[in-house]
Design a protein around this motif. Structure first.
Motif, PDB file in Angstrom:
ATOM      1  N   PRO A 194     -28.335  -4.077  -6.569  1.00 36.56           N
ATOM      2  CA  PRO A 194     -28.504  -5.463  -7.008  1.00 36.56           C
ATOM      3  C   PRO A 194     -27.184  -6.182  -7.231  1.00 36.56           C
ATOM      4  N   GLY A 195     -27.178  -7.459  -6.852  1.00 37.63           N
ATOM      5  CA  GLY A 195     -26.012  -8.314  -7.079  1.00 37.63           C
ATOM      6  C   GLY A 195     -26.404  -9.634  -7.697  1.00 37.63           C
ATOM      7  N   GLY A 196     -27.535  -9.641  -8.410  1.00 40.12           N
ATOM      8  CA  GLY A 196     -28.073 -10.875  -8.933  1.00 40.12           C
ATOM      9  C   GLY A 196     -27.232 -11.536 -10.003  1.00 40.12           C
ATOM     10  N   THR A 197     -26.404 -10.770 -10.717  1.00 41.44           N
ATOM     11  CA  THR A 197     -25.641 -11.348 -11.814  1.00 41.44           C
ATOM     12  C   THR A 197     -24.682 -12.430 -11.327  1.00 41.44           C
ATOM     13  N   VAL A 198     -24.082 -12.250 -10.165  1.00 41.70           N
ATOM     14  CA  VAL A 198     -23.170 -13.276  -9.652  1.00 41.70           C
ATOM     15  C   VAL A 198     -23.772 -14.071  -8.500  1.00 41.70           C
ATOM     16  N   TRP A 199     -24.699 -13.475  -7.729  1.00 39.65           N
ATOM     17  CA  TRP A 199     -25.238 -14.168  -6.559  1.00 39.65           C
ATOM     18  C   TRP A 199     -26.625 -14.736  -6.774  1.00 39.65           C
ATOM     19  N   GLY A 200     -27.351 -14.287  -7.780  1.00 36.07           N
ATOM     20  CA  GLY A 200     -28.620 -14.911  -8.104  1.00 36.07           C
ATOM     21  C   GLY A 200     -29.820 -14.197  -7.539  1.00 36.07           C
ATOM     22  N   THR A 201     -30.968 -14.892  -7.626  1.00 35.47           N
ATOM     23  CA  THR A 201     -32.233 -14.314  -7.205  1.00 35.47           C
ATOM     24  C   THR A 201     -32.201 -13.931  -5.735  1.00 35.47           C
ATOM     25  N   ASN A 202     -32.989 -12.910  -5.421  1.00 37.57           N
ATOM     26  CA  ASN A 202     -33.161 -12.355  -4.074  1.00 37.57           C
ATOM     27  C   ASN A 202     -32.040 -11.410  -3.665  1.00 37.57           C
ATOM     28  N   ALA A 203     -30.994 -11.261  -4.483  1.00 37.55           N
ATOM     29  CA  ALA A 203     -29.996 -10.218  -4.262  1.00 37.55           C
ATOM     30  C   ALA A 203     -30.477  -8.967  -4.988  1.00 37.55           C
ATOM     31  N   VAL A 204     -31.599  -8.416  -4.530  1.00 41.01           N
ATOM     32  CA  VAL A 204     -32.294  -7.345  -5.250  1.00 41.01           C
ATOM     33  C   VAL A 204     -31.779  -5.979  -4.821  1.00 41.01           C
ATOM     34  N   ASN A 205     -31.923  -5.665  -3.545  1.00 41.44           N
ATOM     35  CA  ASN A 205     -31.499  -4.348  -3.056  1.00 41.44           C
ATOM     36  C   ASN A 205     -30.144  -4.370  -2.370  1.00 41.44           C
ATOM     37  N   GLY A 206     -29.554  -5.552  -2.224  1.00 41.86           N
ATOM     38  CA  GLY A 206     -28.259  -5.592  -1.580  1.00 41.86           C
ATOM     39  C   GLY A 206     -27.813  -7.005  -1.259  1.00 41.86           C
ATOM     40  N   VAL A 207     -26.517  -7.116  -0.895  1.00 41.97           N
ATOM     41  CA  VAL A 207     -25.899  -8.381  -0.510  1.00 41.97           C
ATOM     42  C   VAL A 207     -25.028  -8.129   0.706  1.00 41.97           C
ATOM     43  N   ILE A 208     -25.148  -8.991   1.710  1.00 38.86           N
ATOM     44  CA  ILE A 208     -24.268  -8.966   2.874  1.00 38.86           C
ATOM     45  C   ILE A 208     -23.505 -10.280   2.899  1.00 38.86           C
TER      46      ILE A 208
END
Length: 676
Positions: A194-208
């Motif tokens: 998860p990357g939701g703390t800085v990127w927000g909703t829908n960054a649940v299982n990963g961020v590209i």
């Protein structure tokens, strides 16, 4: 459940000339299509090599004539030490060494893109632990991280230079429209977890996060192009220059024409597609503390269908970003972008989506121990859909607004050794109101060569238009509808990892995780109309291991292994019998091995093998795929290459139910890149 907003692309167009040297491309395609079976590959390789070698007589610059900014030496493979300390920005929205970040992150460098022979973002993600990339047909992919894969996978946030390419239609990505000019990409940062703390909703299982090069690094003229039996024609041109004494710019245009996927019986599926695209970037530094960027893209693609009108998709975007630096540990950034997309699937639906986004990020240090990053943002979607008897959304026109704010503090508990990062993001959306996403991360760096890290996070996936507004009488012999009370899906995650450079020859990374999911999407069959609801829960756990080994000064090996388990169950009162099966849409095991060799006389040889476990729910068997690339730096400014995909397998499926399955065939193409 087979929700599929894309429809099934198809194509009865037989062939299109390549962008560069049309005569050679026509003869190449005709020759390949007349040669069946295994001999097709032999002829493809000969034709592709001939195609590439035909450019050897081009008047490219001689040695010593490299343009400023981008030179062959700048494209050389980084050492293991440099890879281990590579600077990243996607984890904390600030620059930090990858070796010290408290997250499972992998960086795909420009050299990786070149030596993999990648022509698209999905192909560049094939060799990353924990990431699942399955090609569905000629233009569609199923891509996710740590499970829940599908053509409408909705737990992976994708960004291009910080611009979200997520669609609120299904909380995912239309991958066929993300056709960036890969020669302009600096690196692709991939976070698993998860990357939701800085990127927000829908960054649940990963961020590209795809990060492009500054315009100052792409000066001069670049030409690239090629063709083969599947990648029938592709090419690009880019020119970079100066904007006065303090600025630089570049403009580019590119084109891709891909041949069809295959039916299980070996016949062509008729789903060819093509997409031209162009864009620009300008960077200006009026002072030592200020930097301004303006960039944009436009594209228009077509996906063929054998028995109806073509699928069409188009769009454009423009992004502006201003940054002022106050010190090495303090800066402020304001960014804004506008994105317009349009997609037409004949007899199904047409969508126009306008996205406006503005954000502010500020980094400031408090004393010697606190490094704080905070920001606020506003995003607006205007979605306009033309309904059909197949798929309908009500209301047809919808305006959605999102407000957000985040703060994150990195505390140096023991300077240079122990760092504790704590933060949270609050967002307000029109469907579910306020959502909160906190996280805490701890990194212990006993030496500069080792980092042990742990993290605990909460992330959410907010409802999409499919979840709330869908009405689809054609989903079966019944009516399927979005749930008017559909709530956000919730993840609670715990992670633990180790990053190590054991010697000058070996670096390793190990990441483990345990995820708990609540309120997952279910398909409730006990009511009419049949509704989408939050009737599932479950957990997943797994481990991801990767290693880089410098066997010789001219030979590097890279390997990775992923094991994961996803277990879902229905919550009390739920009647779901289909969505619970999606635990079988992701492989339990994946592994890969890449070998990169730099040989005498400026030759490079890259070989990669990927093994992917079976997908029980899709009834897709396990498979192994061998890829290869032979490159030759013919001069300081020109490189020739021949690339092969799935070399020892005529065709195989990667995703999709047997009733509508398309398979991926062997591909060979030649490519030339020339810099002036």
């Amino acid at each position: 459940m087979a929700l599929h907003p894309l429809g099934r692309p198809a194509n009865d167009q037989l062939e299109t000339p390549a962008m560069i040297d049309p005569k050679g491309s026509v003869s190449l395609h005709a020759t390949i299509r007349r040669v069946p079976g295994r001999r097709r590959v032999v002829f493809s390789m000969i034709a592709a090599l001939s195609f590439a070698l035909s450019f050897a007589t081009w008047p490219c610059p001689a040695a010593g004539a490299d343009p400023p900014g981008e030179t062959p030496s700048a494209l050389k493979k980084l050492s293991l030490e440099e890879l281990f300390t590579l600077e990243i920005t996607s984890v904390a929205k600030k620059s930090e060494p990858i070796s010290q970040s408290a997250a499972a992150i992998r960086v795909v460098t420009q050299d990786d893109l070149r030596r993999m022979g990648a022509l698209s973002i999905p192909e560049a993600l094939r060799f990353i632990p924990g990431v699942e990339v399955a090609r569905v047909d000629a233009r569609q992919y199923a891509i996710t991280a740590r499970g829940f894969n599908g053509t409408i996978a909705n737990k992976l946030l994708v960004l291009i230079d910080g611009r979200s390419v997520y669609t609120p239609l299904f909380s995912g990505v239309f991958w066929d429209a993300q056709d960036v000019f890969l020669d302009d990409v600096e690196q692709i940062e991939v976070i698993r977890g998860p990357g939701g703390t800085v990127w927000g909703t829908n960054a649940v299982n990963g961020v590209i996060n795809v990060i492009s090069k500054p315009a100052s690094s792409t000066q001069g003229l670049l030409l690239t192009g090629g063709g083969g039996n599947v990648e029938r024609g592709f090419g690009g041109i880019r020119y970079g220059g100066r904007l006065g004494p303090k600025g630089h710019f570049r403009v580019y245009g590119k084109y891709l024409n891909r041949g069809p996927s295959l039916r299980p019986d070996g016949d062509e599926a008729g789903d060819d597609f093509e997409v031209p695209q162009g864009g620009f970037r300008a960077d200006w530094a009026p002072s030592e503390t200020d930097a301004f960027t303006l960039q944009g893209d436009m594209y228009a693609g077509t996906g063929e269908r054998p028995s109806s009108d073509d699928d069409e998709f188009s769009g454009g975007n423009v992004l502006a970003r201003w940054t002022r630096g106050f010190s090495a540990a303090s800066d402020i950034q304001i960014s804004a972008y506008y994105d317009r997309t349009k997609r037409t699937i004949p007899n199904q639906f047409e969508e126009r989506l306008d996205t406006y986004d503005v954000g502010l990020r500020h980094r400031v240090a408090f004393g010697s121990r606190h490094d704080v990053v905070w920001g606020i943002g506003y995003r607006q979607y205007f979605d306009d859909i033309r309904n059909s008897m197949m798929i309908a959304f009500f209301p047809e026109e919808l305006l959605r607004r999102e407000y957000s704010g985040f703060v994150q503090d990195e505390i140096a508990l023991v300077p240079e050794r122990v760092r504790w990062t704590i933060g949270a993001k609050l967002e307000h959306n029109d469907y579910t109101g306020v959502e909160y996403q906190p996280s805490t991360r701890l990194a212990w760096t006993p030496t500069t060569k080792h980092t042990i890290w742990a993290a605990a996070s909460r992330a959410v996936r907010t409802p999409s238009r499919i979840d709330r507004d869908l009405h689809s009488p054609a989903s079966g012999p019944f009516l399927l509808a979005g749930g008017p009370n559909f709530e956000s899906e919730v993840l609670h995650a715990i992670e633990l990892g180790l990053k190590s450079q054991s010697s000058e020859r070996l670096t390793t990374s190990i990441s483990t995780y345990y995820n708990i999911y609540d309120d997952l999407r279910s398909f409730e069959t006990g009511a009419f109309p049949f509704l989408l609801a939050n009737g599932l829960e479950g957990d997943s756990y797994g481990a991801e291991v990767s290693a880089n080994y410098q066997a010789r000064s001219w030979w590097r090996l890279n390997s990775g292994y992923t094991i994961q388990r996803l277990e879902l169950e229905v919550e009390p009162g739920s009647s779901d019998t289909s969505q619970v099966k999606q635990e079988g849409d992701s492989p339990r095991h994946q592994w890969y091995l890449r070998s990169s060799m730099s040989l005498p006389h400026a030759f490079t040889v890259d070989i990669g093998v990927r093994a992917v476990g079976e997908l029980p729910n899709q009834r897709v068997p396990a498979y192994a795929a061998w890829d290869g690339r032979l490159g030759w730096q013919a001069s300081d400014a020109m490189e020739l290459a021949v690339v092969g995909r799935d070399l020892f397998d005529r065709q195989h499926p990667e995703f999709g139910a047997p009733s509508s399955r398309r398979e991926i065939g062997r591909s060979v193409y030649g490519k030339v890149t020339c810099r002036f």
